[in-house]
Motif scaffolding. Structure first.
Motif, mmCIF file in Angstrom:
data_model
loop_
_atom_site.group_PDB
_atom_site.id
_atom_site.type_symbol
_atom_site.label_atom_id
_atom_site.label_comp_id
_atom_site.label_asym_id
_atom_site.label_seq_id
_atom_site.Cartn_x
_atom_site.Cartn_y
_atom_site.Cartn_z
ATOM 1 N N MET A 10 -18.077 -61.501 -22.529
ATOM 2 C CA MET A 10 -19.279 -61.633 -23.149
ATOM 3 C C MET A 10 -19.445 -63.183 -23.744
ATOM 4 N N SER A 11 -20.611 -63.538 -23.427
ATOM 5 C CA SER A 11 -20.572 -65.083 -23.859
ATOM 6 C C SER A 11 -20.973 -65.178 -25.514
ATOM 7 N N VAL A 12 -20.662 -66.301 -25.997
ATOM 8 C CA VAL A 12 -20.696 -66.463 -27.382
ATOM 9 C C VAL A 12 -22.307 -66.338 -27.865
ATOM 10 N N LEU A 13 -23.391 -66.937 -27.255
ATOM 11 C CA LEU A 13 -24.579 -66.670 -27.403
ATOM 12 C C LEU A 13 -24.925 -65.398 -27.662
ATOM 13 N N LYS A 14 -24.656 -64.536 -26.482
ATOM 14 C CA LYS A 14 -24.971 -63.017 -26.617
ATOM 15 C C LYS A 14 -24.340 -62.250 -27.682
ATOM 16 N N ARG A 15 -23.240 -62.528 -28.118
ATOM 17 C CA ARG A 15 -22.686 -61.958 -29.054
ATOM 18 C C ARG A 15 -23.057 -62.429 -30.237
ATOM 19 N N ILE A 16 -23.788 -63.548 -30.758
ATOM 20 C CA ILE A 16 -24.423 -64.039 -31.849
ATOM 21 C C ILE A 16 -25.656 -63.251 -31.890
ATOM 22 N N VAL A 17 -26.444 -63.221 -30.828
ATOM 23 C CA VAL A 17 -27.870 -62.492 -30.633
ATOM 24 C C VAL A 17 -27.835 -61.078 -31.159
ATOM 25 N N PHE A 18 -26.562 -60.448 -30.412
ATOM 26 C CA PHE A 18 -26.399 -59.222 -30.646
ATOM 27 C C PHE A 18 -25.882 -58.741 -32.165
ATOM 28 N N SER A 19 -25.138 -59.664 -32.669
ATOM 29 C CA SER A 19 -24.775 -59.419 -34.092
ATOM 30 C C SER A 19 -25.759 -59.829 -34.951
ATOM 31 N N SER A 20 -26.621 -60.649 -34.867
ATOM 32 C CA SER A 20 -27.700 -61.021 -35.742
ATOM 33 C C SER A 20 -28.564 -59.894 -35.850
ATOM 34 N N PHE A 21 -28.926 -59.030 -34.769
ATOM 35 C CA PHE A 21 -29.732 -57.923 -34.767
ATOM 36 C C PHE A 21 -29.316 -57.050 -35.459
ATOM 37 N N ILE B 246 -37.994 -61.114 -38.708
ATOM 38 C CA ILE B 246 -38.492 -61.786 -37.626
ATOM 39 C C ILE B 246 -37.287 -61.307 -36.365
ATOM 40 N N ILE B 247 -36.220 -61.414 -36.743
ATOM 41 C CA ILE B 247 -34.980 -61.312 -35.816
ATOM 42 C C ILE B 247 -35.084 -59.650 -35.574
ATOM 43 N N LEU B 248 -35.303 -58.689 -36.493
ATOM 44 C CA LEU B 248 -35.711 -57.240 -36.334
ATOM 45 C C LEU B 248 -36.835 -57.000 -35.222
ATOM 46 N N ILE B 249 -37.999 -57.626 -35.508
ATOM 47 C CA ILE B 249 -38.919 -57.692 -34.434
ATOM 48 C C ILE B 249 -38.667 -57.971 -32.975
ATOM 49 N N VAL B 250 -38.119 -59.004 -33.053
ATOM 50 C CA VAL B 250 -37.896 -59.707 -31.727
ATOM 51 C C VAL B 250 -36.547 -58.852 -31.097
ATOM 52 N N GLY B 251 -35.855 -58.331 -31.786
ATOM 53 C CA GLY B 251 -35.076 -57.434 -31.347
ATOM 54 C C GLY B 251 -35.296 -56.198 -30.666
ATOM 55 N N VAL B 252 -36.235 -55.499 -31.175
ATOM 56 C CA VAL B 252 -36.751 -54.236 -30.772
ATOM 57 C C VAL B 252 -37.788 -54.619 -29.716
ATOM 58 N N PHE B 253 -38.550 -56.001 -29.792
ATOM 59 C CA PHE B 253 -39.427 -56.067 -28.514
ATOM 60 C C PHE B 253 -38.472 -56.390 -27.261
ATOM 61 N N GLY B 254 -37.416 -57.031 -27.497
ATOM 62 C CA GLY B 254 -36.505 -57.308 -26.536
ATOM 63 C C GLY B 254 -35.873 -55.974 -25.699
ATOM 64 N N ILE B 255 -35.569 -55.222 -26.751
ATOM 65 C CA ILE B 255 -34.994 -53.644 -26.304
ATOM 66 C C ILE B 255 -36.012 -52.919 -25.395
ATOM 67 N N ILE B 256 -37.339 -52.897 -25.915
ATOM 68 C CA ILE B 256 -38.545 -52.487 -24.931
ATOM 69 C C ILE B 256 -38.675 -53.073 -23.604
ATOM 70 N N LEU B 257 -38.565 -54.558 -23.654
ATOM 71 C CA LEU B 257 -38.671 -55.231 -22.599
ATOM 72 C C LEU B 257 -37.742 -54.881 -21.458
ATOM 73 N N PHE B 258 -36.266 -54.925 -22.173
ATOM 74 C CA PHE B 258 -35.507 -54.574 -21.168
ATOM 75 C C PHE B 258 -35.195 -53.334 -20.663
ATOM 76 N N THR B 259 -35.906 -52.027 -21.279
ATOM 77 C CA THR B 259 -35.878 -51.004 -21.057
ATOM 78 C C THR B 259 -37.051 -50.873 -19.804
ATOM 79 N N PHE B 260 -37.975 -51.422 -20.190
ATOM 80 C CA PHE B 260 -39.040 -51.507 -19.120
ATOM 81 C C PHE B 260 -38.580 -52.226 -17.894
ATOM 82 N N HIS B 261 -37.879 -53.191 -17.672
ATOM 83 C CA HIS B 261 -37.411 -53.916 -16.851
ATOM 84 C C HIS B 261 -36.240 -52.987 -16.018
#
Length: 71
Positions: free
Chosen positions: A1-12, A47-62
């Motif tokens: 897992m890349s460092v950036l992905k780990r930072i994004v998930f942990s901040s969420f 903002i982090i929470l809203i963007v994270g939830v929106f990202g989960i919805i987008l990845f689920t649709f994808h």
């Protein structure tokens, strides 16, 4: 897992934990209402929470609507 992905998930997950604490600790609510650093932190976590939830919805649709055979 890349460092950036780990930072994004942990901040969420940190933002989820922050709002759970915010919901049950009246002292944190009073600190946010008083303004300053805590109000800015609250807005940032929101903002982090809203963007994270929106990202989960987008990845689920994808995942649901993308063609697995398409390269």
């Amino acid at each position: 897992m890349s460092v950036l992905k780990r930072i994004v998930f942990s901040s969420f997950f940190i933002s989820i934990l922050y709002f759970l604490v915010y919901a049950f600790v009246p002292a944190l609510k009073n600190a946010v209402y008083s303004g300053g650093f805590w109000a800015v932190l609250h807005a940032l976590m929101g903002i982090i929470l809203i963007v994270g939830v929106f990202g989960i919805i987008l990845f689920t649709f994808h995942y649901l609507f993308s063609d697995p055979n398409k390269k």
